[in-house]
Design an enzyme around this catalytic site. Structure first.
Site, PDB file in Angstrom:
ATOM      1  N   ASP A 249     -42.001  54.113 -33.839  1.00  0.00           N
ATOM      2  CA  ASP A 249     -41.439  52.799 -34.123  1.00  0.00           C
ATOM      3  C   ASP A 249     -42.417  51.733 -33.663  1.00  0.00           C
ATOM      4  O   ASP A 249     -42.199  51.045 -32.672  1.00  0.00           O
ATOM      5  CB  ASP A 249     -40.080  52.616 -33.453  1.00  0.00           C
ATOM      6  CG  ASP A 249     -39.334  51.385 -34.011  1.00  0.00           C
ATOM      7  OD1 ASP A 249     -39.839  50.786 -34.982  1.00  0.00           O
ATOM      8  OD2 ASP A 249     -38.261  51.048 -33.479  1.00  0.00           O
ATOM      9  N   GLY A 329     -32.118  41.215 -32.978  1.00  0.00           N
ATOM     10  CA  GLY A 329     -33.123  40.168 -32.994  1.00  0.00           C
ATOM     11  C   GLY A 329     -34.184  40.368 -31.936  1.00  0.00           C
ATOM     12  O   GLY A 329     -35.253  39.774 -32.000  1.00  0.00           O
TER      13      GLY A 329
END
Length: 377
Positions: A249, A329
């Site tokens: 990731d 976020g």
């Protein structure tokens, strides 16, 4: 976003503010902890100022010592971690460690614990588990050096699920395994577009991680190769030059069009902005802090390394787990220990109201994968 503002022609005011006085070098070569960082440690760990400063100094010493004790222990090495109670690095060795090796480890300043399994054996067991197909009820798994086992984390309420039971049985066959429960499954922390936040790709808002020469690093799930990136003011920054998710990731974005990189992690007014001076890896048990536009600045502890996290999109390997909270976020942003870059936020469970756990992809792996150089002060 999480943290380190890497890039911008018009930086937030806090990123333009210079430190009130130049930092002096510590005995280990790192700048001393800022007053803001010490305050954050006091808030999140319940420490006095003196206790926070002492812990940060002890963690710097432990981080410097960790590579040395691994070399000294050799094949008897069973792992190492920072013990907050003693404020010392603890190193595990197997019973066949020579007395001279144990003496050398103690002489170095580390505490020594005898264990059954070597780090090589535990890592091999964890690698065998990585090859299994994990169901959604299994959150993650990693080596716990203090427990001398591979810990498999199962979502609370899912332990009786047939697929989970099958996975756990196969994991136990791979080596020493302990099963623990967690409140919720891991998820990534990307979010839909919200005005005023630092970077967007498509309709996703994520966070800038650390500046590298030519761009910045962030989370791979935030965008694929070629995707355009806009800054907090909506202006074009660059494109994703490399991206990997799942499996990994991480990603990196080139910077141009009037934007530039700076070696800074935003403190968002909670602490002074942090200058990044390197990427020395903090040990398990050490304190660590995270910065982001959604939840701002929060601190916690390194809980595990090389953990495999089972997201709904697929497993991600070689992650570091922390007790720091995060929310949508915050993906892609910066984890930092003192002035040393640690990694970019991937995902987790929980939130910053009730608590939770968050994983990050280690920064040195990202730099090596793409041949990048960290921008340091």
């Amino acid at each position: 976003m999480i943290g380190s503002w890497t890039a911008t022609g018009t930086l937030p005011a806090s990123a333009n503010d210079a430190p009130a006085s130049p930092p002096s070098a510590s005995s280990t070569g790192s700048a001393p902890a800022s007053a803001g960082l010490v305050r954050a440690m006091q808030r999140d760990f319940g420490l006095s100022r003196a206790e926070a400063e002492a812990r940060l100094a002890a963690e710097r010493t432990a981080a410097d010592l960790a590579p040395e004790v691994r070399r000294t222990a050799g094949s008897a090495y069973g792992g190492a971690w920072f013990d907050a109670g003693s404020e010392k690095l603890t190193v595990a060795v197997t019973r066949d460690a020579a007395p001279s090796t144990v003496r050398a480890l103690r002489d170095s300043g580390a505490r020594v614990r005898t264990v059954e399994h070597s780090a090589r054996q535990l890592d091999a067991a964890k690698s065998r588990i990585d090859r299994l197909d994990a169901p959604a009820g299994v959150s993650s798994w990693s080596v716990d050096p203090a427990a001398n086992t591979v810990v498999v984390n199962v979502v609370d309420g899912e332990r009786a699920d047939n697929d989970v039971r099958r996975f756990v049985a196969e994991a136990r066959a791979a080596g020493p395994v302990t099963v623990r429960t967690v409140p919720a499954a891991a998820r990534t922390f990307a979010a839909g577009t919200v005005g005023g936040d630092p970077y967007y790709t498509g309709n996703v808002r994520c966070s800038i991680g650390f500046s590298v020469h030519g761009g910045f690093v962030t989370a791979g799930h935030c965008g694929g190769v070629g995707a355009g990136v806009r800054g907090w003011d909506g202006s074009y920054i660059g494109n994703f030059q490399g991206s990997s998710f799942p499996g990994n990731d991480y990603a990196w974005v080139n910077v141009g069009s009037g934007w530039w990189t700076v070696p800074v992690v935003l403190g968002w007014g909670t602490v002074p902005d942090r200058l990044v001076r390197g990427s020395a890896e903090a040990p398990v048990g050490a304190s660590i802090c995270r910065s982001g536009s959604t939840t701002r600045w929060h601190c916690g502890t390194v809980l595990a390394k090389n953990e495999t996290v089972n997201y709904s999109q697929g497993a991600v390997h070689q992650m570091t787990k922390t007790s720091v909270c995060a929310e949508p976020g915050d993906s892609g942003g910066a984890f930092i220990s003192g002035d040393q870059a640690q990694g970019v936020t991937s995902g987790g469970w929980g939130n910053c109201s009730g608590g939770g756990e968050t994983w990050f992809q280690p920064i040195n792996e990202i730099l090596g994968r793409y041949g990048l150089t960290l921008h340091t002060a």
